[in-house]
Design a protein around this motif. Structure first.
Motif, short mmCIF file in Angstrom:
data_model
loop_
_atom_site.label_atom_id
_atom_site.label_comp_id
_atom_site.label_asym_id
_atom_site.label_seq_id
_atom_site.Cartn_x
_atom_site.Cartn_y
_atom_site.Cartn_z
N PRO A 1 1.09 -1.35 0.02
CA PRO A 1 0.26 0.29 -0.56
C PRO A 1 0.74 1.28 -0.11
N SER A 2 2.15 1.05 0.03
CA SER A 2 2.77 2.62 0.84
C SER A 2 4.04 2.88 1.35
N ASN A 3 4.82 2.83 0.89
CA ASN A 3 6.27 3.68 1.26
C ASN A 3 5.73 4.01 2.91
N LEU A 4 7.14 3.18 3.83
CA LEU A 4 6.69 3.30 5.28
C LEU A 4 7.99 3.62 5.90
N ARG A 5 8.33 4.81 6.83
CA ARG A 5 9.73 4.97 7.27
C ARG A 5 9.32 5.46 8.27
N ARG A 6 10.17 4.81 9.69
CA ARG A 6 9.87 5.05 11.26
C ARG A 6 11.09 5.67 11.47
N ARG A 7 10.93 7.27 12.10
CA ARG A 7 12.07 7.74 12.49
C ARG A 7 12.63 7.44 14.05
N TYR A 8 13.47 6.16 13.93
CA TYR A 8 13.79 5.89 15.53
C TYR A 8 14.54 7.25 16.19
N GLU A 9 14.97 7.67 14.73
CA GLU A 9 16.50 8.74 15.14
C GLU A 9 15.89 9.74 16.15
N ARG A 10 14.43 10.25 15.87
CA ARG A 10 14.13 11.38 16.23
C ARG A 10 13.32 11.09 17.85
N MET A 11 12.69 9.57 18.40
CA MET A 11 12.42 9.52 19.18
C MET A 11 13.42 10.16 20.46
N ALA A 12 12.92 10.29 21.48
CA ALA A 12 13.56 11.22 22.40
C ALA A 12 13.98 10.07 23.52
N ARG A 13 13.71 9.19 23.40
CA ARG A 13 14.24 7.91 24.62
C ARG A 13 14.72 6.15 23.40
N PHE A 14 15.11 5.90 23.39
CA PHE A 14 15.39 4.48 23.09
C PHE A 14 16.33 3.48 24.37
N PRO A 15 15.49 2.76 24.65
CA PRO A 15 16.00 1.44 25.59
C PRO A 15 16.87 0.89 24.68
N GLU A 16 18.02 0.79 25.50
CA GLU A 16 19.70 -0.44 25.46
C GLU A 16 19.16 -1.18 24.73
N GLY A 17 20.03 -1.77 24.35
CA GLY A 17 20.06 -3.79 23.97
C GLY A 17 19.39 -4.15 22.97
N LEU A 18 18.69 -2.92 22.49
CA LEU A 18 17.51 -3.31 20.69
C LEU A 18 18.34 -2.36 20.04
N LEU A 19 18.37 -2.81 18.66
CA LEU A 19 18.16 -2.13 17.25
C LEU A 19 17.42 -2.84 16.72
N VAL A 20 17.33 -1.62 15.43
CA VAL A 20 16.20 -2.39 13.98
C VAL A 20 16.55 -2.06 13.30
N LEU A 21 16.71 -2.97 11.83
CA LEU A 21 17.19 -2.65 10.28
C LEU A 21 15.79 -3.33 9.37
N GLY A 22 16.59 -2.06 8.48
CA GLY A 22 16.31 -2.65 7.07
C GLY A 22 14.86 -2.53 6.22
N ASP A 23 13.59 -3.64 6.54
CA ASP A 23 12.03 -2.87 6.03
C ASP A 23 11.39 -2.80 7.26
N ALA A 24 12.22 -3.22 8.81
CA ALA A 24 10.86 -2.92 9.68
C ALA A 24 11.63 -1.30 10.16
N VAL A 25 12.13 -0.68 9.13
CA VAL A 25 13.07 1.00 9.74
C VAL A 25 12.42 1.91 8.02
N CYS A 26 12.64 1.35 7.24
CA CYS A 26 12.61 1.48 6.29
C CYS A 26 11.67 1.19 5.35
N SER A 27 10.73 0.82 4.54
CA SER A 27 10.11 -0.36 3.23
C SER A 27 9.74 1.20 2.77
N PHE A 28 9.66 0.49 0.97
CA PHE A 28 10.00 1.45 -0.13
C PHE A 28 9.30 1.08 -0.88
#
Length: 488
Positions: free
Chosen positions: A295-322
């Protein structure tokens, strides 16, 4: 081995497998969690519904795979992958003109998605410290009492209700567009990442074919794009293993290609160039029609979050889907994993004693910073083209009218100017940044071109190129600098 020397990857797509390869350099054990059963060969699987369609790994991503897995591309060639130069071997109709046919050394290896994923998987399994745990899903994240540190996951085996806990120093989510990470973050009190959406309603249909023998055919790939906003239909023909080709039809804005034979062929007839239908009408169809919609291009802007837990990372389409019609997904996934590799290598080299949680402390912020320029390029190239259609929904950036006018002129100019065409391909392949297209000399040439009368008949003439042999530049095959065929 302690829990603090374990890494967990959610999802065994190309993004997950490459991430596991990177993590294997720094952790004693890497566990990849996959909901699908273990594959028995290079076959499409349920968890990758788009796996039966045309896929691309552009040169930037191919270089990463060649660096991470020594001899990977020669092995792929032996297995039937096809080497293509993005200009010499491609017949590419875009913005109502055909691009030039000339040697660039900007290569792409063509094969089915299942074949590529299978060979990456075999390389990862052979590492020794990576386990692929199939038929499992991640039910939730495990965290400390303060909810500041992710310490593992809760696993659920297929067909079971109860969960088990698997601890780790870091959890990397590569589960794709349907990721649960935004929900998990919200439950932990961090809120959801801001999202950007550009709704295109793209649908596509593909099948494996055997093209008719034709001594005059001097190309390997055919890409036919519509001229927005009046045309919506796209056609691809890509070579794959076994001497076959994948043909893909696609449509913008809800103009979905049908899954029945008569409708499928009628849709193919309306692809903007008659050469496409000519090839398909003579081809032997080897598989049923497979369809998929995004249905869409979808980008999750994790870099704009004020806080983020340690020990967790996100890559690939889970961040940006074109939009898949631009073939950037697997390339950006590989480049993202390479950013993770650089981050971890920099930390290890500066302090070899860093292990486990200490190694990844503060890593998310560093990763987001490295991913941003990659996703910026891919997002801009995809979404601004999509926004040529007034039906496409999404926030249009300031100045998009001028930007799209400039791009249209530049892409037309690429039909006659070798340097402009090569620069465009270098940016498309993530070998140069967008500044390569905004150099003053380029802008001047584009502006001069915009004032010139156009020989439309010449620009739309089907481009014949030199007969292409089966030789492969040795540097390209190894994932290193490519050597033009003329120099072989």
């Amino acid at each position: 081995m302690t829990d603090s020397d374990r890494a967990i990857v959610i999802g065994s797509s190309v993004a997950g497998l490459v991430a596991a390869r990177v993590l294997s350099e720094h952790f004693a054990e890497v566990v990849v969690i996959e909901r699908d059963p273990p594959p028995t060969g290079p076959q499409p699987r349920k968890g990758v519904p788009q796996g039966r369609h045309t896929h691309a790994v552009l040169k930037g991503g191919a270089d990463v795979l060649g660096e991470l897995f020594a001899g990977f591309w020669p092995q792929m060639l032996e297995a039937g992958s096809r080497y293509t130069d993005l200009a010499e071997d491609w017949v590419w109709f875009h913005h109502d003109v055909f691009k030039q046919r000339h040697t660039t050394g900007l290569y792409m290896y063509c094969q089915t998605r299942p074949m590529l994923e299978w060979h990456v998987r075999q390389r990862v399994v052979a590492l020794g410290n990576v386990e692929l745990r199939h038929d499992h899903t991640v039910a939730d994240l495990v965290h400390d009492a303060a909810r500041s540190q992710v310490t593992g996951v809760r696993l659920r085996a297929r067909g079971q209700e109860q969960t088990t806990t698997l601890s780790a120093a870091v959890v990397v989510d590569t589960s794709g567009r349907g990721t649960q990470t935004p929900r998990w973050l919200e439950a932990l009190g961090y809120g959801r990442p801001p999202e950007q959406t550009v709704k295109t309603n793209v649908g596509y249909a593909s099948r494996l074919v055997k093209l008719a023998d034709d001594p005059a055919r001097d190309w390997k790939c055919m890409l036919i794009y519509p001229r927005a906003p009046h045309q919506t239909r796209v056609g691809y023909i890509f070579p794959v293993e076994g001497g076959h080709h994948i043909m893909t039809l696609a449509g913008y804005c809800g103009d979905y290609p049908p899954a029945d034979e008569e409708g499928f062929m009628a849709f193919a007839r309306d692809v903007p160039r008659p050469e496409y239908y000519r090839e398909i009408s003579r081809a032997e169809f080897l598989t049923p029609i497979a369809t998929h919609r995004l249905p869409s291009n979808l980008r999750r802007r994790y870099e704009r979050m004020a806080r983020f837990p340690e020990g967790l990372l996100v890559l690939g389409d889970a961040v940006c889907s074109f939009n898949p019609l631009f073939g950037q997904g697997m390339t950006t996934a590989a480049l993202g994993a390479n950013v993770l590799r650089r981050c971890l290598a920099g930390r290890s080299s500066s302090d070899p004693s860093l292990r486990g949680p200490s190694l990844v402390r503060g890593l998310a912020k560093e990763l987001w910073a490295g991913l941003r320029p990659i996703n910026d390029i891919a997002w801009l190239l995809a979404t601004t083209e999509d926004m040529r259609y007034p039906q496409v929904e999404g926030r249009r950036p300031l100045g998009i009218g001028a930007l799209n006018w400039f791009k249209a002129q530049l892409l037309e100019l690429s039909a006659v100017d070798v340097d402009i065409h090569t620069r465009f391909l270098e940016v498309l392949c993530f070998k140069r940044g967008l500044e390569a297209l905004m150099h003053p000399s380029v802008v001047a040439r584009v502006l001069r071109w915009s004032l010139r009368p156009r020989d439309r008949e010449r620009l739309r003439r089907f481009p014949r190129g030199p007969q292409v042999g089966s030789g492969v530049p040795s540097g390209a095959a190894s994932g290193g600098p490519s050597v033009p065929r003329a120099a072989e």
